[in-house]
Scaffold this active site. Structure first.
Site, PDB file in Angstrom:
ATOM      1  N   TYR A  67       0.884  -1.086  -0.152  1.00  0.00           N
ATOM      2  CA  TYR A  67       0.031  -0.069   0.027  1.00  0.00           C
ATOM      3  C   TYR A  67       0.874   1.223  -0.131  1.00  0.00           C
ATOM      4  O   TYR A  67       1.866   1.325   0.738  1.00  0.00           O
ATOM      5  CB  TYR A  67      -0.883  -0.011   1.267  1.00  0.00           C
ATOM      6  N   GLU A 126      -3.284   7.810  -3.932  1.00  0.00           N
ATOM      7  CA  GLU A 126      -3.390   6.481  -3.316  1.00  0.00           C
ATOM      8  C   GLU A 126      -3.322   5.179  -4.199  1.00  0.00           C
ATOM      9  O   GLU A 126      -3.929   5.200  -5.345  1.00  0.00           O
ATOM     10  CB  GLU A 126      -4.703   6.498  -2.527  1.00  0.00           C
TER      11      GLU A 126
END
Ligand code: GDP
Ligand code: MN
Length: 434
Positions: free
Chosen positions: A155, A243
Site C-alpha cells: 500500500y 493513493e
C-alpha cells in the site's frame, strides 16, 4: 506528533469520506457539524493516464463505454490475460456487487469474448461496495487493461497532512486490503515519511519507504524510483492525495501501480485547467450540477430545514445554531458574493425541490450582497413557486431597511427574524409544530 496509526486512520477516513461524497463534500467535524469542501476526484483510468505521463508504471489499458467497445479493446490489447474494471469513484470494487447480479467490479479473464460479456453486466448497472451508498453507483465506463501477475501487494499513499503542515507518504507492506484494518490490527505495519515540501523527497526517504514496503534488491531501487515519481506527480498536479492500493510487484520483477485514486485541491483549478476539464461530473447529485450551473454551491444533508446562506462561514454558524436549537439542516445553498435576483429564484427552486424540506431558513449577511436584491428574489420565488413550507428570513447588512420593506409589503407569509438565534428558533419551532 501524530502516530502512524492516527495518520493511517485519518487517511482512511479521508479516503472514505471523499469516496462517499465524491463531489461536493460535507466533512463532519468532531462536533458533528459541518464545513463544506468540494474536491475534484478522477476515475482510475484518468488518474492512471496522469501517472503514465509522469513515468509512473501502470498497465496498458483502454476505456470502454459499451460492451462492444470493451470487446474491441480486449482484442486490441492482445494480452495473455485481461482485467476488466468498473470505473466508479469509490474503492472496494473488487468485492462489490452489481444490481445486474454480477459479483465483483474487477475481473480477470483470458478470453476477449468474456470481456465483452463482463462489460455487458457492468455498464449501465449500479455497483455497490463498502464505500458507496447502499444502492451503489452507476457504472458508465469500464477500464480494459492488460492483466499482470501479482506476487506481492503493498500500500502506498501520499497526502497533504494538516498535522504535519505538509506532505506525508504512508505505506504498508500489507496492501491490497483495507488500510484501516491494517492500521487497527497491525499498526506496526504502517510506515510514514514526512516530506519537507521545500526540500522535496530525499533519496534516502524513498529508499527507506521501499524497504519498509518489503521491496528487496533491485526491486528496492525500482520501487524508490516509482515513489519519487509519484511524489513529483503529486506536487505538480496539486493533488491532496494520491493513493495506490495495490502498489504491487510482478513475478517478472516489475513494480506496478495496479490501482489509483487521486484527489485534487480545488483552489488550484486556475492552474490545473486540463485536469479539471477531465471532470465528467457524472457521479454528482443532479441537484449539485444544477446548482453549479447557476454559480451556487449546494450541499445535501439529512435533516428537514433548508438553509439559504451566503458564505461558508455563515453556513457553518447557521448549522451550529440549528443543531443547538434541536433542529437538523436538510441542505445548504450558498449564494456566494455578487448575487443576482435570478440566482435567488433558482436557489429557492432548488431548495424546495428536495422533498425532505419542511421549512426554509434564510440567513443572509449583506456585505457585498445587497439585501434588497435578496428580498426581491425571495418574494418573486415565493409567488411563482407557490411556496408550501414556512419561511423564516433573517437579513442583515447593506440596504436591509429597504429589504424589510419589500418583504413586509409583499403580503406573503414570511416570518422575519431579528438575528440568527431568533431565526433558528423560529425555523425549528415551525417544523416541530407539524
Ligand atoms: P478496488 O477493489 O476498487 O480497490 O480495485 P483494485 O484495482 O485495487 O482491484 C482489486 C484487486 O484486484 C486488487 O487488489 C488485486 O488483487 C486484483 N487485481 C487488480 N488488477 C489486477 C491484475 O492486473 N492482475 C491481478 N492478478 N490481479 C489484479
Ligand atoms: Mn484498490
Amino acid at each position: 506528533m501524530a502516530s502512524p496509526v492516527a495518520i493511517a486512520a485519518q487517511a482512511g477516513k479521508l479516503l472514505r469520506e471523499q469516496a462517499l461524497r465524491p463531489r461536493l463534500l460535507a466533512v463532519r467535524s468532531q462536533a458533528g457539524h459541518l464545513t463544506s469542501r468540494r474536491w475534484l476526484n478522477l476515475q482510475e483510468y484518468q488518474s492512471k493516464k496522469l501517472m503514465s505521463e509522469h513515468g509512473v508504471r501502470v498497465q496498458r489499458f483502454f476505456v470502454a463505454s459499451t460492451a462492444k467497445e470493451a470487446l474491441e479493446a480486449a482484442k486490441r490489447l492482445n494480452a495473455k490475460e485481461i482485467v476488466v474494471k468498473a470505473q466508479i469513484l469509490a474503492g472496494g470494487r473488487g468485492k462489490g456487487v452489481f444490481n445486474s447480479g454480477l459479483k465483483g467490479g474487477v475481473h480477470l479473464t483470458k478470453d476477449p469474448k468474456v470481456v465483452g460479456q463482463l462489460a455487458q453486466q457492468m455498464i449501465g448497472y449500479n455497483l455497490a461496495t463498502k464505500q458507496t451508498p447502499k444502492e451503489g453507483v452507476k457504472v458508465n465506463k469500464v477500464m480494459v487493461a492488460e492483466a499482470l501477475d501479482i506476487s506481492r501487494e503493498t500500500y502506498l499513499a501520499i497526502l497533504m497532512d494538516r498535522s504535519y503542515n505538509g506532505p506525508v507518504i504512508v505505506g504498508s507492506p500489507q496492501g491490497g486490503v483495507d488500510i484501516e484494518e491494517v492500521a487497527a490490527n497491525n499498526p506496526e505495519l504502517i510506515f510514514k515519511e514526512q516530506i519537507d515540501i521545500f526540500e522535496g523527497i530525499k533519496d534516502s526517504q524513498a529508499q527507506r519507504m521501499a524497504e519498509n514496503l518489503g521491496f528487496l534488491g533491485p526491486l528496492k531501487h525500482q520501487a524508490a524510483d516509482q515513489i519519487k515519481k509519484l511524489y513529483h506527480l503529486f506536487l505538480k498536479i496539486d493533488a491532496t492525495q494520491v493513493e495506490v492500493n495495490p502498489f504491487g510487484e510482478t513475478p517478472e520483477g516489475q513494480v506496478v501501480c495496479f490501482d489509483a485514486k487521486i484527489n485534487f485541491d480545488d483552489n488550484a483549478e486556475f492552474r490545473q485547467k486540463d485536469i479539471f476539464a477531465m471532470d465528467d461530473k457524472s457521479e454528482n447529485e443532479p441537484i449539485e450540477n444544477e446548482a453549479a450551473r447557476y454559480d451556487l454551491k449546494y450541499i445535501g444533508l439529512d435533516g428537514n430545514i433548508a438553509c439559504f446562506v451566503n458564505g461558508a462561514g455563515l453556513a457553518m454558524a447557521t448549522c451550529d445554531i440549528i443543531f443547538l436549537n434541536g433542529g437538523k439542516p436538510a441542505n445548504f445553498l450558498d449564494l456566494g458574493g455578487g448575487v443576482k435576483e435570478s440566482q435567488v429564484y433558482q436557489a429557492f427552486k432548488l431548495l424546495t425541490s428536495d422533498p425532505k424540506v419542511e421549512a426554509i431558513l434564510v440567513n443572509i449577511f449583506g456585505g457585498i450582497v445587497n439585501c434588497a436584491i435578496i428580498a426581491n428574489g425571495i418574494t418573486k420565488a415565493c409567488r411563482e413557486l407557490e411556496l408550501k413550507v414556512p419561511l423564516v428570513v433573517r437579513l442583515e447588512g447593506t440596504n436591509v431597511q429597504e429589504a424589510q420593506k419589500i418583504l413586509q409589503s409583499s403580503g406573503l407569509p414570511i416570518t422575519p427574524a431579528k438575528d440568527l438565534e431568533d431565526a433558528a428558533k423560529k425555523a425549528v419551532a415551525s417544523v416541530a409544530k407539524k
